[in-house]
Design a protein around this motif. Structure first.
Motif, PDB file in Angstrom:
ATOM      1  N   PHE A   1      22.217 -11.860  98.859  1.00 55.82           N
ATOM      2  CA  PHE A   1      22.550 -13.107  99.322  1.00 55.82           C
ATOM      3  C   PHE A   1      24.209 -13.284  99.204  1.00 55.82           C
ATOM      4  CE2 PHE A   1      19.107 -16.240  99.289  1.00 55.82           C
ATOM      5  CZ  PHE A   1      18.590 -15.838 100.106  1.00 55.82           C
ATOM      6  N   THR A   2      25.054 -12.777  98.070  1.00 55.00           N
ATOM      7  CA  THR A   2      26.317 -12.952  97.984  1.00 55.00           C
ATOM      8  C   THR A   2      27.046 -11.446  97.718  1.00 55.00           C
ATOM      9  OG1 THR A   2      25.977 -12.962  95.546  1.00 55.00           O
ATOM     10  CG2 THR A   2      25.999 -15.064  96.990  1.00 55.00           C
ATOM     11  N   GLY A   3      26.294 -10.622  97.571  1.00 55.28           N
ATOM     12  CA  GLY A   3      26.785  -9.274  97.047  1.00 55.28           C
ATOM     13  C   GLY A   3      27.578  -9.386  95.761  1.00 55.28           C
ATOM     14  N   ALA A   4      27.352 -10.296  94.916  1.00 58.89           N
ATOM     15  CA  ALA A   4      28.051 -10.583  93.466  1.00 58.89           C
ATOM     16  C   ALA A   4      27.511  -9.496  92.635  1.00 58.89           C
ATOM     17  CB  ALA A   4      27.895 -12.001  93.124  1.00 58.89           C
ATOM     18  N   GLU A   5      28.534  -8.842  91.760  1.00 57.36           N
ATOM     19  CA  GLU A   5      28.118  -7.932  90.786  1.00 57.36           C
ATOM     20  C   GLU A   5      27.573  -8.865  89.666  1.00 57.36           C
ATOM     21  OE1 GLU A   5      31.217  -5.467  89.883  1.00 57.36           O
ATOM     22  OE2 GLU A   5      31.560  -4.706  91.841  1.00 57.36           O
ATOM     23  N   ILE A   6      26.536  -8.316  89.070  1.00 56.84           N
ATOM     24  CA  ILE A   6      25.946  -9.087  87.836  1.00 56.84           C
ATOM     25  C   ILE A   6      26.187  -8.341  86.694  1.00 56.84           C
ATOM     26  CG2 ILE A   6      24.146 -10.122  89.126  1.00 56.84           C
ATOM     27  CD1 ILE A   6      22.246  -8.169  87.903  1.00 56.84           C
ATOM     28  N   PRO A   7      26.661  -8.988  85.615  1.00 60.46           N
ATOM     29  CA  PRO A   7      26.942  -8.469  84.428  1.00 60.46           C
ATOM     30  C   PRO A   7      25.650  -7.748  83.425  1.00 60.46           C
ATOM     31  CG  PRO A   7      28.028 -10.609  84.416  1.00 60.46           C
ATOM     32  CD  PRO A   7      26.786 -10.487  85.487  1.00 60.46           C
ATOM     33  N   PRO A   8      25.871  -7.106  82.347  1.00 60.50           N
ATOM     34  CA  PRO A   8      24.847  -6.730  81.638  1.00 60.50           C
ATOM     35  C   PRO A   8      23.729  -7.733  81.240  1.00 60.50           C
ATOM     36  CG  PRO A   8      26.775  -5.715  80.825  1.00 60.50           C
ATOM     37  CD  PRO A   8      27.184  -6.711  81.857  1.00 60.50           C
ATOM     38  N   ASN A   9      22.506  -7.337  81.183  1.00 59.61           N
ATOM     39  CA  ASN A   9      21.412  -8.255  80.673  1.00 59.61           C
ATOM     40  C   ASN A   9      21.100  -9.647  81.848  1.00 59.61           C
ATOM     41  OD1 ASN A   9      20.708  -7.150  78.258  1.00 59.61           O
ATOM     42  ND2 ASN A   9      22.493  -8.312  77.172  1.00 59.61           N
ATOM     43  N   HIS A  10      21.755  -9.265  83.091  1.00 59.57           N
ATOM     44  CA  HIS A  10      21.644 -10.242  83.897  1.00 59.57           C
ATOM     45  C   HIS A  10      20.555  -9.534  84.804  1.00 59.57           C
ATOM     46  CE1 HIS A  10      25.126 -12.377  82.764  1.00 59.57           C
ATOM     47  NE2 HIS A  10      25.087 -13.201  83.502  1.00 59.57           N
ATOM     48  N   PHE A  11      19.418 -10.115  85.250  1.00 60.50           N
ATOM     49  CA  PHE A  11      18.275  -9.547  86.391  1.00 60.50           C
ATOM     50  C   PHE A  11      18.258 -10.419  87.525  1.00 60.50           C
ATOM     51  CE2 PHE A  11      17.766  -8.727  81.744  1.00 60.50           C
ATOM     52  CZ  PHE A  11      17.679  -7.139  82.000  1.00 60.50           C
ATOM     53  N   PHE A  12      18.218  -9.925  88.774  1.00 63.06           N
ATOM     54  CA  PHE A  12      17.786 -10.329  89.871  1.00 63.06           C
ATOM     55  C   PHE A  12      16.282 -10.589  89.830  1.00 63.06           C
ATOM     56  CE2 PHE A  12      21.861  -9.040  91.680  1.00 63.06           C
ATOM     57  CZ  PHE A  12      22.324 -10.218  92.387  1.00 63.06           C
ATOM     58  N   ILE A  13      15.661 -11.813  90.104  1.00 66.06           N
ATOM     59  CA  ILE A  13      14.213 -12.073  90.124  1.00 66.06           C
ATOM     60  C   ILE A  13      13.907 -12.588  91.463  1.00 66.06           C
ATOM     61  CG2 ILE A  13      14.092 -12.528  87.509  1.00 66.06           C
ATOM     62  CD1 ILE A  13      14.201 -15.420  88.204  1.00 66.06           C
ATOM     63  N   GLY A  14      14.443 -12.637  92.367  1.00 64.49           N
ATOM     64  CA  GLY A  14      14.308 -13.406  93.619  1.00 64.49           C
ATOM     65  C   GLY A  14      14.027 -14.602  93.813  1.00 64.49           C
ATOM     66  N   PRO A  15      14.109 -15.610  94.805  1.00 65.04           N
ATOM     67  CA  PRO A  15      14.144 -16.852  94.872  1.00 65.04           C
ATOM     68  C   PRO A  15      12.910 -17.553  94.389  1.00 65.04           C
ATOM     69  CG  PRO A  15      13.425 -15.715  97.036  1.00 65.04           C
ATOM     70  CD  PRO A  15      14.066 -14.684  96.005  1.00 65.04           C
ATOM     71  N   ILE A  16      13.073 -18.556  93.838  1.00 63.24           N
ATOM     72  CA  ILE A  16      11.791 -19.378  93.271  1.00 63.24           C
ATOM     73  C   ILE A  16      11.943 -20.880  94.082  1.00 63.24           C
ATOM     74  CG2 ILE A  16      11.220 -20.558  91.144  1.00 63.24           C
ATOM     75  CD1 ILE A  16      12.995 -18.784  89.473  1.00 63.24           C
ATOM     76  N   ILE A  17      10.909 -20.820  94.825  1.00 66.07           N
ATOM     77  CA  ILE A  17      10.638 -21.946  95.782  1.00 66.07           C
ATOM     78  C   ILE A  17       9.338 -22.717  94.945  1.00 66.07           C
ATOM     79  CG2 ILE A  17      10.075 -22.420  98.247  1.00 66.07           C
ATOM     80  CD1 ILE A  17      12.252 -20.556  97.800  1.00 66.07           C
ATOM     81  N   ALA A  18       9.784 -24.135  95.048  1.00 68.86           N
ATOM     82  CA  ALA A  18       9.041 -25.027  94.909  1.00 68.86           C
ATOM     83  C   ALA A  18       7.592 -25.168  95.615  1.00 68.86           C
ATOM     84  CB  ALA A  18       9.588 -26.438  94.821  1.00 68.86           C
ATOM     85  N   ASN A  19       6.373 -24.788  94.921  1.00 68.78           N
ATOM     86  CA  ASN A  19       5.139 -24.925  95.739  1.00 68.78           C
ATOM     87  C   ASN A  19       4.465 -26.197  95.404  1.00 68.78           C
ATOM     88  OD1 ASN A  19       2.969 -24.175  96.862  1.00 68.78           O
ATOM     89  ND2 ASN A  19       2.175 -22.917  95.262  1.00 68.78           N
ATOM     90  N   LYS A  20       4.949 -27.343  96.087  1.00 64.14           N
ATOM     91  CA  LYS A  20       4.374 -28.498  96.003  1.00 64.14           C
ATOM     92  C   LYS A  20       4.372 -29.420  97.297  1.00 64.14           C
ATOM     93  CE  LYS A  20       4.715 -32.523  92.822  1.00 64.14           C
ATOM     94  NZ  LYS A  20       3.275 -32.367  92.370  1.00 64.14           N
ATOM     95  N   ASP A  21       3.530 -30.182  97.494  1.00 60.59           N
ATOM     96  CA  ASP A  21       3.357 -30.985  98.702  1.00 60.59           C
ATOM     97  C   ASP A  21       4.272 -32.217  98.580  1.00 60.59           C
ATOM     98  OD1 ASP A  21       2.549 -31.533 101.478  1.00 60.59           O
ATOM     99  OD2 ASP A  21       0.890 -32.772 100.400  1.00 60.59           O
TER     100      ASP A  21
END
Length: 278
Positions: A217-237
């Motif tokens: 999404f941004t190409g940003a570098e992440i520091p140690p102990n950071h983890f990409f987990i993917g988008p979290i979408i609200a599953n609600k009506d």
């Protein structure tokens, strides 16, 4: 709770819809996971906000912590968050009182970790109570993103000028976050005798930090102990606004938004990808 269960405490700013739903979706995933649900007990904490109701609707236990945030205070915090006002979200005394309330509950609950997204006092409270902290953030909160212009300077093609603009943007955002949040967080940290935060980016860094989006999404570098987990979408009506209901349905309709994720260039590229589609 059985002797083998460990409590995970979720601490959303329940006046922020995106953050509250992120915390809820992570909690739901844990409670449905075959192994995790036998290990962890879920508990929520909140200092106030209309989205506390969403936590109740999902059936998660919620502790309403004192001192509570008034509607006026929430409106003020949100105005600072949107950049409409410059000021401190919480005073030194307010932050100290918040930490005292947090710590009393943390010592009572004894969680194995606290998961938050912008519960302002929790980084200090977790230090005082010696509880691991997990931040859930967007890559747009990372230092590398701000240092490259925060998506504002992308149209500047002359590199020396862009670097100057990037620096100006970086300093402006740094000052805004430091004055608005971290300055009085550090005042509370000093009061309780725990480690102060050297920068605004240290503040948004937990023992583990979850980055809730894809890495491209941004190409940003992440520091140690950071983890990409993917988008979290609200599953609600959620109910649709009336103006959306009135949009003609003679063609397929796509809802597209990225919130604070991504950059203008990426948003434009995604929108362009729909060209020539029905």
């Amino acid at each position: 709770m059985s002797s083998s269960e460990k409590t995970l405490l979720f601490a959303p700013a329940a006046y922020n819809l995106a953050e509250t739903t992120r915390m809820i979706e992570i909690a739901k995933a844990i409670s449905k996971h075959e192994k995790a649900k036998s290990i962890f007990k879920i508990q929520f904490i909140s200092e106030g906000g209309k989205f506390e109701q969403l936590i109740h609707e999902e059936g998660f236990p919620l502790k309403r912590i004192e001192p509570r945030l008034t509607e006026e205070k929430i409106a003020y915090i949100m105005a600072i968050d949107r950049g409409e006002k410059i000021g401190a979200a919480f005073s030194r005394q307010e932050m100290i009182e918040k930490v005292e309330g947090d710590v009393a509950y943390l010592k009572q609950l004894n969680p194995v970790a606290v998961i938050t997204g912008s519960y302002a006092s929790m980084p200090v409270s977790c230090q005082v109570a010696d509880v691991p902290l997990v931040w859930t953030i967007q890559s747009t909160w990372l230092k590398s993103f701000f240092a490259s212009g925060a998506g504002i300077t992308e149209d500047i093609r002359f590199i020396p000028l862009k670097r100057i603009a990037d620096f100006v943007i970086f300093i402006a955002i740094w000052f805004w976050l430091w004055y608005g949040i971290v300055r009085n967080v550090n005042a509370a940290a000093k009061y309780f005798g725990v480690e102060e935060f050297k920068s605004v980016f240290d503040y948004y860094r937990g023992d583990i930090t979850l980055v809730a989006e894809p890495p491209d999404f941004t190409g940003a570098e992440i520091p140690p102990n950071h983890f990409f987990i993917g988008p979290i979408i609200a599953n609600k009506d959620f109910p649709l606004p009336e103006e959306v209901r009135k949009i003609p349905r003679d063609k397929p309709l796509i809802y597209f938004a990225m919130g604070s994720s991504g950059t203008p260039e990426i948003v434009a590229q995604i929108i362009k990808s729909f060209r020539h589609k029905p």
